[in-house]
Design a protein around this motif. Structure first.
Motif, mmCIF file in Angstrom:
data_model
loop_
_atom_site.group_PDB
_atom_site.id
_atom_site.type_symbol
_atom_site.label_atom_id
_atom_site.label_comp_id
_atom_site.label_asym_id
_atom_site.label_seq_id
_atom_site.Cartn_x
_atom_site.Cartn_y
_atom_site.Cartn_z
ATOM 1 N N ILE A 253 26.167 56.016 70.634
ATOM 2 C CA ILE A 253 26.569 56.604 69.350
ATOM 3 C C ILE A 253 26.311 55.652 68.178
ATOM 4 O O ILE A 253 26.803 55.864 67.077
ATOM 5 C CB ILE A 253 28.048 57.038 69.385
ATOM 6 C CG1 ILE A 253 28.969 55.857 69.775
ATOM 7 C CG2 ILE A 253 28.252 58.161 70.368
ATOM 8 C CD1 ILE A 253 29.595 55.124 68.653
ATOM 9 N N SER A 254 25.525 54.603 68.417
ATOM 10 C CA SER A 254 25.296 53.568 67.411
ATOM 11 C C SER A 254 24.542 54.100 66.186
ATOM 12 O O SER A 254 23.725 55.015 66.273
ATOM 13 C CB SER A 254 24.499 52.419 68.032
ATOM 14 O OG SER A 254 24.107 51.492 67.050
ATOM 15 N N LYS A 255 24.805 53.469 65.044
ATOM 16 C CA LYS A 255 24.068 53.790 63.826
ATOM 17 C C LYS A 255 22.599 53.403 63.951
ATOM 18 O O LYS A 255 21.755 53.904 63.202
ATOM 19 C CB LYS A 255 24.687 53.057 62.628
ATOM 20 C CG LYS A 255 26.084 53.546 62.250
ATOM 21 C CD LYS A 255 26.633 52.758 61.073
ATOM 22 C CE LYS A 255 28.032 53.221 60.697
ATOM 23 N NZ LYS A 255 28.585 52.443 59.564
ATOM 24 N N GLU B 86 27.306 66.660 72.748
ATOM 25 C CA GLU B 86 27.191 66.360 74.181
ATOM 26 C C GLU B 86 27.071 64.852 74.415
ATOM 27 O O GLU B 86 27.636 64.306 75.370
ATOM 28 C CB GLU B 86 25.981 67.083 74.789
ATOM 29 C CG GLU B 86 26.151 68.587 74.977
ATOM 30 C CD GLU B 86 26.226 69.349 73.667
ATOM 31 O OE1 GLU B 86 25.610 68.879 72.668
ATOM 32 O OE2 GLU B 86 26.913 70.390 73.621
ATOM 33 N N MET B 87 26.344 64.171 73.538
ATOM 34 C CA MET B 87 26.179 62.727 73.676
ATOM 35 C C MET B 87 27.500 62.003 73.409
ATOM 36 O O MET B 87 27.824 61.005 74.059
ATOM 37 C CB MET B 87 25.091 62.232 72.722
ATOM 38 C CG MET B 87 23.697 62.757 73.071
ATOM 39 S SD MET B 87 22.479 62.431 71.779
ATOM 40 C CE MET B 87 22.291 60.660 71.915
ATOM 41 N N VAL B 88 28.266 62.501 72.446
ATOM 42 C CA VAL B 88 29.579 61.914 72.162
ATOM 43 C C VAL B 88 30.497 62.095 73.371
ATOM 44 O O VAL B 88 31.192 61.164 73.786
ATOM 45 C CB VAL B 88 30.205 62.562 70.910
ATOM 46 C CG1 VAL B 88 31.634 62.056 70.700
ATOM 47 C CG2 VAL B 88 29.371 62.268 69.678
ATOM 48 N N LYS B 89 30.478 63.308 73.947
ATOM 49 C CA LYS B 89 31.305 63.569 75.131
ATOM 50 C C LYS B 89 30.867 62.718 76.311
ATOM 51 O O LYS B 89 31.698 62.255 77.104
ATOM 52 C CB LYS B 89 31.233 65.057 75.495
ATOM 53 C CG LYS B 89 31.942 65.973 74.505
ATOM 54 C CD LYS B 89 31.787 67.434 74.896
ATOM 55 C CE LYS B 89 32.508 68.344 73.918
ATOM 56 N NZ LYS B 89 32.319 69.785 74.240
ATOM 57 N N ASP B 90 29.566 62.488 76.422
ATOM 58 C CA ASP B 90 29.038 61.646 77.493
ATOM 59 C C ASP B 90 29.566 60.220 77.360
ATOM 60 O O ASP B 90 29.951 59.583 78.346
ATOM 61 C CB ASP B 90 27.511 61.660 77.454
ATOM 62 C CG ASP B 90 26.893 60.927 78.642
ATOM 63 O OD1 ASP B 90 27.553 60.837 79.693
ATOM 64 O OD2 ASP B 90 25.751 60.451 78.522
ATOM 65 N N ALA B 91 29.594 59.701 76.125
ATOM 66 C CA ALA B 91 30.120 58.358 75.885
ATOM 67 C C ALA B 91 31.595 58.274 76.267
ATOM 68 O O ALA B 91 32.041 57.308 76.902
ATOM 69 C CB ALA B 91 29.929 57.969 74.412
ATOM 70 N N LEU B 92 32.359 59.307 75.908
ATOM 71 C CA LEU B 92 33.785 59.331 76.250
ATOM 72 C C LEU B 92 33.989 59.427 77.759
ATOM 73 O O LEU B 92 34.884 58.779 78.313
ATOM 74 C CB LEU B 92 34.468 60.515 75.557
ATOM 75 C CG LEU B 92 34.603 60.411 74.031
ATOM 76 C CD1 LEU B 92 35.090 61.729 73.448
ATOM 77 C CD2 LEU B 92 35.554 59.279 73.647
ATOM 78 N N ASP B 93 33.147 60.212 78.427
ATOM 79 C CA ASP B 93 33.251 60.349 79.888
ATOM 80 C C ASP B 93 32.933 59.037 80.590
ATOM 81 O O ASP B 93 33.547 58.692 81.607
ATOM 82 C CB ASP B 93 32.314 61.453 80.383
ATOM 83 C CG ASP B 93 32.810 62.849 80.016
ATOM 84 O OD1 ASP B 93 34.015 62.980 79.716
ATOM 85 O OD2 ASP B 93 31.999 63.793 80.029
ATOM 86 N N ALA C 92 29.159 72.411 58.710
ATOM 87 C CA ALA C 92 30.047 71.366 58.182
ATOM 88 C C ALA C 92 31.098 70.934 59.209
ATOM 89 O O ALA C 92 31.283 69.732 59.428
ATOM 90 C CB ALA C 92 30.709 71.834 56.883
ATOM 91 N N PRO C 93 31.785 71.875 59.884
ATOM 92 C CA PRO C 93 32.743 71.452 60.926
ATOM 93 C C PRO C 93 32.070 70.717 62.085
ATOM 94 O O PRO C 93 32.665 69.799 62.664
ATOM 95 C CB PRO C 93 33.360 72.777 61.396
ATOM 96 C CG PRO C 93 33.182 73.709 60.258
ATOM 97 C CD PRO C 93 31.878 73.323 59.636
ATOM 98 N N LEU C 94 30.836 71.106 62.432
ATOM 99 C CA LEU C 94 30.115 70.433 63.513
ATOM 100 C C LEU C 94 29.824 68.985 63.138
ATOM 101 O O LEU C 94 30.016 68.068 63.956
ATOM 102 C CB LEU C 94 28.813 71.166 63.819
ATOM 103 C CG LEU C 94 27.884 70.483 64.838
ATOM 104 C CD1 LEU C 94 28.575 70.355 66.198
ATOM 105 C CD2 LEU C 94 26.566 71.251 64.970
#
Length: 289
Positions: free
Chosen positions: A123-125, A137-144, A28-30
């Protein structure tokens, strides 16, 4: 691996792979972390679009003021000379009065806009429709990627009060904003499946069994009880259905306006036409010429 189709209310968010042995206290937290990460990328992209269009953010005490008011109060943006975009700037006034109007040049704007498109796509729907799973990791990649674009365009950095820098440094203040209401704290996150709350004291297999090759729809909630039921048909389907019945109704109205025997006045419906033609009395008119 089990595939979780994560939804918020009736809107698809992302796909996530998990093992049936995963503890729900960790799962749930993930899910909340990835969900909040997507929101962060979206907020950052929105602010970056403004940055590319109108330059860095003005100090809070200068925002919303007219040029005359700024001059009258003798206010000065101390960061304007420190945070100059690479390759120089072009002036484009921000009518909202949030940014200083010294935007990056066209080439640097393209760097930001291209990176925004790539980050949004990651991160698109639409990834749900493409059957692509999302992870942290993909979310962090987008932020990077977004962070890298800012460093290219603004090598001297951004002011500490700029929303872009605050987002990148996790110092954003969302209190009292709509964006703040969308965020779900990891400690408050609940997952629901088949109208049941997935209790954190159990593992995923306690609910869905041992089959690893399955896909389930789970809804993430902010500790506020069971999610509402989804409508039987979507809003778009409802619009199409209403349009269909409206057209049918108009067709029925038109049929009612036309009398059923109106065709009898037509020449082809005259039962005596052939007889008159044989007798040579067709198109006879009575009355003076």
């Amino acid at each position: 691996m089990v595939r979780l189709h994560v939804k918020r209310e009736d809107q698809s968010q992302f796909l996530l792979e998990a093992a049936v042995s995963d503890r729900l206290a960790d799962l749930a937290p993930l899910v909340a972390r990835i969900y909040n990460g997507r929101l962060k990328v979206q907020r950052l992209c929105s602010e970056l679009e403004d940055l590319a269009e109108h330059g860095i953010s003005l100090p809070p005490k200068m925002q919303g003021l007219t040029d005359e008011q700024i001059e009258e109060l003798k206010l000065k943006d101390e960061w304007a000379d420190k945070c100059v975009p690479s390759g120089g700037s072009v002036f484009k006034k921000d009518v909202m009065g949030r940014r200083n109007g010294h935007a990056p040049n066209e080439k640097m704007q393209q760097v930001i806009r291209k990176t925004i498109e790539e980050a949004k796509a990651l991160i698109s729907k639409k990834q749900v429709q493409a059957n692509v799973c999302l992870n942290m990791e993909m979310v962090k990649d987008a932020l990077d990627q977004l962070r890298g674009a800012v460093m290219i365009v603004y090598p001297m950095g951004l002011p500490p009060h700029d929303p872009v820098r605050m987002e990148l440094e996790d110092k954003e203040d969302l209190l009292g904003t709509h964006a703040g209401l969308e965020v779900i704290k990891e400690s408050e996150a609940q997952l629901w499946w088949a109208a049941k709350e997935l209790k954190e004291t159990k593992v995923l297999s306690d609910y869905i069994g041992k089959n690893e090759k399955t896909t389930i729809i789970v809804k993430i909630q902010k500790g506020q009880g069971a999610p509402g039921r989804e409508p039987v048909i979507s809003h778009e389907e409802q619009k199409q259905l209403m349009l269909y019945y409206y057209k049918k109704q108009e067709e029925f109205k038109k049929l009612e306006e036309d009398e059923d025997d109106s065709f009898l006045n037509a020449e082809w419906a005259d039962s005596q036409a052939l007889k008159r033609q044989f007798h040579g009395v067709k198109d006879i008119k009575w009355g003076p010429r």
